[in-house]
Design an enzyme around this catalytic site. Structure first.
Site, mmCIF file in Angstrom:
data_model
loop_
_atom_site.group_PDB
_atom_site.id
_atom_site.type_symbol
_atom_site.label_atom_id
_atom_site.label_comp_id
_atom_site.label_asym_id
_atom_site.label_seq_id
_atom_site.Cartn_x
_atom_site.Cartn_y
_atom_site.Cartn_z
ATOM 1 N N ILE A 1 0.820 -1.218 0.000
ATOM 2 C CA ILE A 1 0.000 0.000 0.000
ATOM 3 C C ILE A 1 0.855 1.269 0.000
ATOM 4 O O ILE A 1 0.359 2.360 -0.222
ATOM 5 C CB ILE A 1 -0.983 -0.028 1.193
ATOM 6 C CG1 ILE A 1 -1.747 -1.352 1.220
ATOM 7 C CG2 ILE A 1 -1.973 1.118 1.144
ATOM 8 C CD1 ILE A 1 -2.492 -1.702 -0.054
ATOM 9 N N HIS B 1 -6.687 3.853 -2.564
ATOM 10 C CA HIS B 1 -6.685 2.948 -1.412
ATOM 11 C C HIS B 1 -7.617 3.494 -0.336
ATOM 12 O O HIS B 1 -7.695 4.698 -0.113
ATOM 13 C CB HIS B 1 -5.260 2.823 -0.862
ATOM 14 C CG HIS B 1 -5.201 2.202 0.500
ATOM 15 N ND1 HIS B 1 -5.419 0.859 0.717
ATOM 16 C CD2 HIS B 1 -4.987 2.747 1.719
ATOM 17 C CE1 HIS B 1 -5.332 0.612 2.012
ATOM 18 N NE2 HIS B 1 -5.076 1.733 2.650
ATOM 19 N N CYS C 1 -3.147 -2.402 4.449
ATOM 20 C CA CYS C 1 -2.829 -0.973 4.600
ATOM 21 C C CYS C 1 -1.309 -0.833 4.565
ATOM 22 O O CYS C 1 -0.594 -1.819 4.351
ATOM 23 C CB CYS C 1 -3.443 -0.425 5.890
ATOM 24 S SG CYS C 1 -3.504 1.379 5.957
ATOM 25 N N ASP D 1 -17.406 5.152 -9.165
ATOM 26 C CA ASP D 1 -17.465 6.403 -9.931
ATOM 27 C C ASP D 1 -16.212 7.267 -9.772
ATOM 28 O O ASP D 1 -16.039 8.247 -10.492
ATOM 29 C CB ASP D 1 -18.667 7.253 -9.492
ATOM 30 C CG ASP D 1 -19.977 6.639 -9.943
ATOM 31 O OD1 ASP D 1 -19.939 5.775 -10.850
ATOM 32 O OD2 ASP D 1 -21.026 7.005 -9.385
ATOM 33 N N HIS E 1 -2.269 -4.155 11.290
ATOM 34 C CA HIS E 1 -2.228 -3.521 12.606
ATOM 35 C C HIS E 1 -1.785 -4.479 13.691
ATOM 36 O O HIS E 1 -1.764 -4.148 14.850
ATOM 37 C CB HIS E 1 -3.590 -2.929 12.957
ATOM 38 C CG HIS E 1 -3.888 -1.730 12.127
ATOM 39 N ND1 HIS E 1 -4.523 -1.821 10.926
ATOM 40 C CD2 HIS E 1 -3.578 -0.435 12.298
ATOM 41 C CE1 HIS E 1 -4.615 -0.608 10.405
ATOM 42 N NE2 HIS E 1 -4.049 0.245 11.209
HETATM 43 N N1 GLN Z 1 0.069 4.976 1.393
HETATM 44 C C1 GLN Z 1 -0.190 5.037 2.776
HETATM 45 C C2 GLN Z 1 0.716 4.065 3.527
HETATM 46 O O1 GLN Z 1 1.012 3.043 3.029
HETATM 47 C C3 GLN Z 1 -1.628 4.716 3.079
HETATM 48 C C4 GLN Z 1 -1.924 4.783 4.555
HETATM 49 C C5 GLN Z 1 -3.388 4.651 4.920
HETATM 50 O O2 GLN Z 1 -4.207 4.232 4.158
HETATM 51 N N2 GLN Z 1 -3.768 4.997 6.118
HETATM 52 O O3 GLN Z 1 1.119 4.319 4.624
HETATM 53 ZN ZN ZN Z 2 -4.986 2.211 4.629
#
Ligand code: GLN
Ligand code: ZN
Length: 750
Positions: A424, A639, A724, A654, A692
């Site tokens: 991410i 994301h 994430c 959309d 997390h």
């Molecule tokens: N690009 C961000 C990361 O990887 C996204 C963080 C998030 O969605 N809270 O930290």
């Molecule tokens: Zn995230």
């Protein structure tokens, strides 16, 4: 008039709770030492409120992680797999919040969701069939007694049964209705117990009353409270916040509540409702002081509002915050760097206490000072930005060609394997990364050394991802402290505090930047880092590296917004700035650009009838505006995380991104069905493991998740990624997890 505070920040003026908890998790302090820190923080908060002259102060608003999780404990809603660990109460609590992995057992954390329209996250209660509701109110009792020992008579604050049940998951064969009567009995017992401790008031928080209510919901509320209020001996304040109770106002008045707390800040209809009915012998806790903003209250306006309220309410009126002050930073006193001419406009939690007292006491000197503040314009308007926004045309919000055509072009362009793997954006923010950044900020690390260090980190990060075998790479975000603050720092119109931390979840706090004036981009922000990262990849794997930006809606939603212009106008200003960045990245040869909208859902109005006109009608176009100028070959990712986005799934489509990654692992993949049912067009990467938690997912576990996803999502559209960014994780677990992720992808491909 009496004054009331719904709840107070518990992390402490200097985030003491965060640091103590993290030490406890690391085994560096004992449970007793952690408890001692907590006691000290509670004491400070109570005395601060008492000394400011607040009449109604809460106890039990403290939490080691989250009040919903406290409520789960209070009612015995603890799924079997956590009980089976046989840990202490505190450690069971943390296991539910954060997951647990040792030779005693291996469990994931409970899902976490955004708390109504805030950036605070609650732990979703889970009822499995082993749950047998039993009241355990030791926490409430201890904290009530503790306050009393400090000479503070408090109202005992709990989350109400209606809100609790409505936000719970039921994973066994028993459903909500099978637990509701016993839940009500537990609260009834709590009322009796609180009376016996010496409490005069109990504050029951029912924010779920500001959501749309069905007849079934209404029946549930009424069934619960019929039991709870029967023969009650204690005064009950039914507290709502985050909106108005338009579906249930009349009915609320018919219950035997001694106080009703209504929100006059976010509750657009509250004043109108008041005009339709009132109640004698019941105190109205008028939430007129915003519990979410950082700006000084306009006393003249608020006291006029209070007058109207008083003339429409038969009983007493107490003046209250609109919601818990948990959502604002602790104190302006901690800001040493900002100019007095800026600080004089701010009021954080501690200062809001004074505002309550000023308003209640009609303090004339304070009123005069306050009036002066609102007589002059705070900032001058930038006419250049205003005209750019005024000249936007319909086409500026539409990307060409349409999605399907782009998808075909991009499949050819990138030649990615089936189930492409990616992350991410952020990689572990190790000590050296933070030290480099903070040294540069302080001036002890030169610009040259700062850049060199980050380039080294980026090069290592690219090499690591190549070694692991990921398909679409990232640069790792080592230059960023926070995905919003970083952009704010590089945009004109933003200002920053030193210590305005607000709890986001558990021990994690965020420090939102402040939109002070009109926003625009000074210079390219991320281009050099992204170019460098791509050049590293070009030397070896030649894999694409994603450019990494935060979207306008998220930047705005995670900032403290202005209140002198509309949110729409602020969002479009930010969108134009990020659009310039997107086009510069593209020009610099970056072929995939991710524009994070992690907070898109956050400010969605709580009432369905307000969704479009008040929010989606500008929020989705703001995102479109950012990427509509891209070439068809450029792949746009977005994301999102930790929110119930199923209701707006069509609107997310959309946004017209090419790929979206999102959190799914902690919500049992329930979103997959919604994607299928809505014929979701955008390619998707539902997170396959929870970032997390420090636990490492096994290959088998990830394969199972992907196999399940495949039954809902066409495989040509499916990506594999964590749910994430990895910045909060350690390096070892990250590498192990990503290796398993890639191995799982290979296995599924085979
Ligand atoms: N690009 C961000 C990361 O990887 C996204 C963080 C998030 O969605 N809270 O930290
Ligand atoms: Zn995230």
């Amino acid at each position: 008039m009496k004054t009331s505070v719904i709840g107070f920040p518990r992390v402490g003026a200097n985030r003491e709770l965060k640091f103590a908890s993290e030490k406890y998790f690391a085994g560096k302090i004992t449970a007793e030492e952690l408890q001692a820190t907590a006691r000290e923080l509670r004491k400070n908060a109570w005395l601060l409120q008492k000394n400011a002259g607040i009449d109604f102060i809460s106890s039990n608003d403290f939490s080691f992680y989250d009040n919903m999780l406290d409520t789960s404990f209070m009612l015995g809603v603890i799924p079997q797999r956590y009980k089976a660990l046989c840990l202490s109460k505190l450690d069971t609590f943390f296991a539910m919040a954060r997951g647990y992995q040792s030779d005693k057992g291996d469990v994931t954390a409970l899902p976490m969701k955004k708390w109504f329209n805030t950036n605070y996250h609650y732990i979703v209660p889970e009822f499995d069939d082993s749950v047998d509701i039993q009241l355990d109110d030791t926490k409430a009792q201890e904290e009530y007694n503790e306050a009393k020992a400090h000479g503070v008579q408090t109202k005992v604050d709990v989350i109400g049964p209606y809100t609790f049940l409505k936000l719970s998951h039921f994973t066994g064969s028993k459903q909500l209705k099978d637990f509701s009567a016993k839940t009500a009995e537990a609260y009834k017992q709590l009322l009796a117990n609180a009376k016996s401790w010496g409490a005069e008031w109990i504050q029951i928080d029912e924010p779920a009353l500001v959501l749309d209510m069905t007849d079934e919901d209404k029946a549930l509320f009424s069934d619960l409270y019929k039991i709870i209020l029967e023969n009650k001996q204690i005064k009950v304040l039914l507290q709502t916040y985050f909106g108005d109770v338009r579906d249930y106002y009349k009915e609320l008045l018919s219950f035997d509540f001694d106080g009703i707390g209504l929100d006059f800040v976010e509750g657009k209809e509250t004043l109108n409702l008041l005009k339709t009915g009132t109640k004698e012998n019941c105190t109205l806790f008028a939430g007129v002081l915003c519990g979410k903003n950082i700006w000084k209250n306009n006393y003249a306006k608020t006291s006029a509002l209070l007058e109207t309220i008083q003339s429409n309410w038969k009983g007493e009126v107490a003046i209250s915050t609109s919601c818990s002050l948990l959502h604002v930073p602790y104190t302006v006193k901690n800001e040493q760097k900002l100019d007095q001419n800026i600080l004089k406009y701010f009021a954080f939690a501690e200062e809001k206490l004074t505002e309550l007292s000023d308003l209640a006491a009609n303090n004339q000197k304070a009123f005069a000072e306050n009036k002066a503040l609102f007589e002059t314009e705070r900032v001058a308007k930038n006419s250049d930005i205003a005209s750019k926004i005024a000249n936007l045309k319909k086409e500026d919000f539409v990307r060409q060609p349409a999605f399907a055509e782009r998808e075909a072009i991009q499949k050819k362009e990138f030649q990615l394997p089936l189930f492409p793997t990616t992350t991410i954006g952020s990689f572990p923010q190790t000590q050296d990364v933070r030290a480099n950044r903070s040294g540069f900020k302080k001036g002890t690390v030169s610009k040259e050394d700062y850049v060199k260090f980050n380039q080294k980190k980026i090069a290592e990060c690219i090499a690591l991802q190549e070694e692991i075998g990921l398909d679409v790479l990232v640069h790792g975000e080592f230059e960023r402290n926070d995905m919003v603050e970083y952009f704010g720092e590089n945009l004109d119109g933003y200002i920053f505090t030193q210590n305005a931390w607000v709890q986001s979840y558990g021990t994690r706090c965020v420090k939102p930047p402040v939109v002070w004036g009109d926003v625009s981009r000074r210079n390219p922000i991320t281009v050099e880092w992204s170019k460098f990262a791509q050049s590293c990849a070009d030397k070896n794997s030649k894999k694409p590296v994603k450019g990494m930006l935060t979207g306008p809606v998220t930047i705005l939603n995670w900032s403290f917004p202005r209140e002198d212009i509309s949110l729409k106008e602020s969002a479009y200003q930010i969108a134009l700035a990020i659009r310039e960045e997107v086009l510069d990245l593209e020009k610099a040869g970056i072929r995939i650009i991710q524009i994070d909208e992690a907070a898109l859902k956050e400010k969605l109005p709580l009432r369905k009838e307000d969704w479009h006109s008040e929010y989606l009608d500008w929020a989705i176009p703001a995102f479109n505006l950012v990427h509509s100028g891209c070439k068809p070959q450029t792949q746009i990712h977005t994301h999102m995380c930790y929110s119930e986005f199923i209701p707006i799934i069509k609107n997310i489509d959309d946004m017209d991104a090419d790929v979206i990654t999102f959190e799914a692992s902690r919500s049992n993949l329930e979103i997959l069905k919604a994607l299928k049912d809505n014929n979701f067009r955008t390619e998707v990467g539902p997170g396959v493991y929870d970032i997390h938690s420090p636990r490492v997912p096994s290959v088998e576990e990830i394969v199972n998740a992907v196999e399940k996803m495949k039954t809902y999502i066409p495989q040509s559209k499916l990506w594999i990624n964590p749910d994430c960014g990895l910045k909060t994780r350690g390096e070892t677990e990250t590498v192990a997890s990503l290796k398993n992720l890639v191995a799982a992808a290979k296995q599924v491909r085979n």
